[in-house]
Design an enzyme around this catalytic site. Structure first.
Site, PDB file in Angstrom:
ATOM      1  N   LEU A  41     128.832  19.769  15.002  1.00  0.00           N
ATOM      2  CA  LEU A  41     128.400  20.855  15.884  1.00  0.00           C
ATOM      3  C   LEU A  41     128.314  20.353  17.319  1.00  0.00           C
ATOM      4  O   LEU A  41     127.397  19.626  17.684  1.00  0.00           O
ATOM      5  CB  LEU A  41     127.051  21.396  15.405  1.00  0.00           C
ATOM      6  CG  LEU A  41     127.001  21.816  13.929  1.00  0.00           C
ATOM      7  CD1 LEU A  41     125.611  22.321  13.556  1.00  0.00           C
ATOM      8  CD2 LEU A  41     128.059  22.869  13.618  1.00  0.00           C
ATOM      9  N   GLU A  42     129.303  20.745  18.103  1.00  0.00           N
ATOM     10  CA  GLU A  42     129.418  20.275  19.481  1.00  0.00           C
ATOM     11  C   GLU A  42     129.586  21.448  20.435  1.00  0.00           C
ATOM     12  O   GLU A  42     129.667  22.603  20.014  1.00  0.00           O
ATOM     13  CB  GLU A  42     130.621  19.346  19.624  1.00  0.00           C
ATOM     14  CG  GLU A  42     130.636  18.152  18.682  1.00  0.00           C
ATOM     15  CD  GLU A  42     131.802  17.233  18.984  1.00  0.00           C
ATOM     16  OE1 GLU A  42     132.160  17.097  20.165  1.00  0.00           O
ATOM     17  OE2 GLU A  42     132.360  16.661  18.040  1.00  0.00           O
TER      18      GLU A  42
END
Length: 406
Positions: free
Chosen positions: A154-155
């Site tokens: 999750l970026e």
């Protein structure tokens, strides 16, 4: 983070098919039989199986003893929709190329995890309507490949989207419940303070949903880091964030903490050498952390002048190394001693007999290309590649080859 991930090559797009949420069944058509120990999934380095000049997984296994690979990345279709693809273009439902890689690894006693998200592209959490729909899309991946492990990477920009993160965390919780024993990691950006505001909001979302993965991992690179000391400092700070967020004691927080590094030259020009990896590995094992991985095996090899030239590459590390040097740190984290190997020695040039005439004198302002010869310090030298203002000196990784006295 992981900006090289955005450089995915085009893979032929094929039709997409939806599948419902079903429990993981070992021994499915994917060839899965039984899971490895969780420590191997925790140690699995990232591998792009369809891009960035994919290396031979079987050769890496033979050379290092590595058993697990983190295949990257599953995204939403580039044209829109809530169905899993590799890199936004190749439908998981009809994939054969990645399946072939998986089969090769499993035939040698290894296994794979799949990473979803990464940097670049549209994530399924952004494209799907709610956590259930997001989970159903990911379940297709689990069922297709008979997975025992999955990574939620999750970026930015996804982790700046509150609804998308709610979908991803909710999907992770559903998958964890519907696939007993599934190893789940959540990877997010690292900062000197541990993780940034959005990373902390992601942790709070997990807390609010009552979701606890095997680990939360940070990526301490591309944020002003400088070697191992800055990375271990970030891991210490992140441990404190986990304690304060979830009410864990220090040991429990470390048992749910992971490290995801970048080998060699990072996207922002930071350098992380083999010595840095050893230092972080010692920290991770000494604090009983749950995960130690890196981006990526595609980069775990020596650059050549043609494919590097002082920049960050998706296919090599930009530091002096033997192939698969960094993979061996993952093997050590898994508790296995990598096989020893003797590097191929650099051939010793045959000296030019004394008295041989000297080539034109080296000039600091001249441009030399491969094969050009000069004299310097009473020796002749041959350029291995393009150079300017690099003094001729004998070095294994230098631009100049010593041709002997003149």
């Amino acid at each position: 983070m992981r900006r090289l991930r955005a450089c995915l090559g085009a893979v032929a797009a094929v039709g997409l098919a939806a599948a419902g949420t079903t429990a993981l069944i070992a021994g499915s058509a994917s060839g899965a039989t039984s899971a490895l120990a969780n420590r191997w999934y925790a140690a699995a380095p990232y591998l792009m199986p369809l891009d960035n000049d994919p290396p031979d997984a079987a050769a890496i296994m033979d050379a290092t003893g590595l058993k697990a690979f983190q295949l990257a990345f599953v995204l939403a279709p580039n044209g829109g929709g809530c169905s899993p693809t590799w890199g936004g273009t190749a439908a998981v439902s009809s994939d054969t190329a990645v399946q072939s890689v998986v089969n090769t690894i499993r035939a040698k006693g290894g296994d794979v995890s799949v990473s979803i998200g990464g940097y670049g592209g549209t994530k399924l959490g952004q494209a799907c309507s709610d956590p259930a729909a997001t989970a159903a899309a990911y379940q297709q991946v689990i069922t297709k490949y008979g997975l025992h492990a999955i990574d939620f990477d999750l970026e930015e920009p996804e982790y700046e989207n509150t609804a998308a993160i709610k979908n991803e965390i909710g999907a992770a919780k559903i998958l964890q419940q519907n696939n007993p024993g599934l190893y789940v990691s959540v990877t997010t950006a690292g900062t000197a303070d541990g993780t940034g505001w959005f990373g902390k909001q992601m942790l709070l979302e997990a807390k609010s949903q009552g979701f606890t993965p095997n680990n939360f991992s940070i990526m301490p690179f591309d944020g002003g880091f400088n070697g191992a000391a800055s990375q271990t400092g970030a891991l210490t700070n992140f441990n404190q964030i986990l304690q304060s967020t979830f009410g864990w004691d220090q040991a429990t927080a470390y048992a749910h903490e992971g490290f995801s590094g970048m080998n060699g030259r990072s996207d922002t020009g930071e350098y992380f050498t083999q010595a840095d990896f050893q230092t972080v590995l010692d920290y991770a094992t000494g604090h009983h952390m749950d995960r130690f991985t890196f981006w990526s095996l595609n980069r775990d090899r020596q650059c050549t002048p043609a494919d590097n030239g002082g920049r960050t590459s998706g296919t090599c590390s930009s530091v002096a190394q033997n192939s698969w040097d960094f993979a061996k740190y993952s093997v050590k984290f898994a508790g296995v001693t990598p096989p020893t190997s003797t590097p191929t020695p650099t051939p010793t040039p045959t000296p030019t007999p004394p008295g041989t005439g000297c080539k034109p004198a080296w000039s600091s302002t001249a441009v030399y290309t491969a094969g050009n010869e000069v004299s310097y310090g009473n020796h002749n030298w041959k350029a291995k590649w393009w150079t300017q203002n690099e003094t001729p000196v004998a070095a294994d990784w230098g631009v100049w080859q010593d041709e002997g006295a003149c």
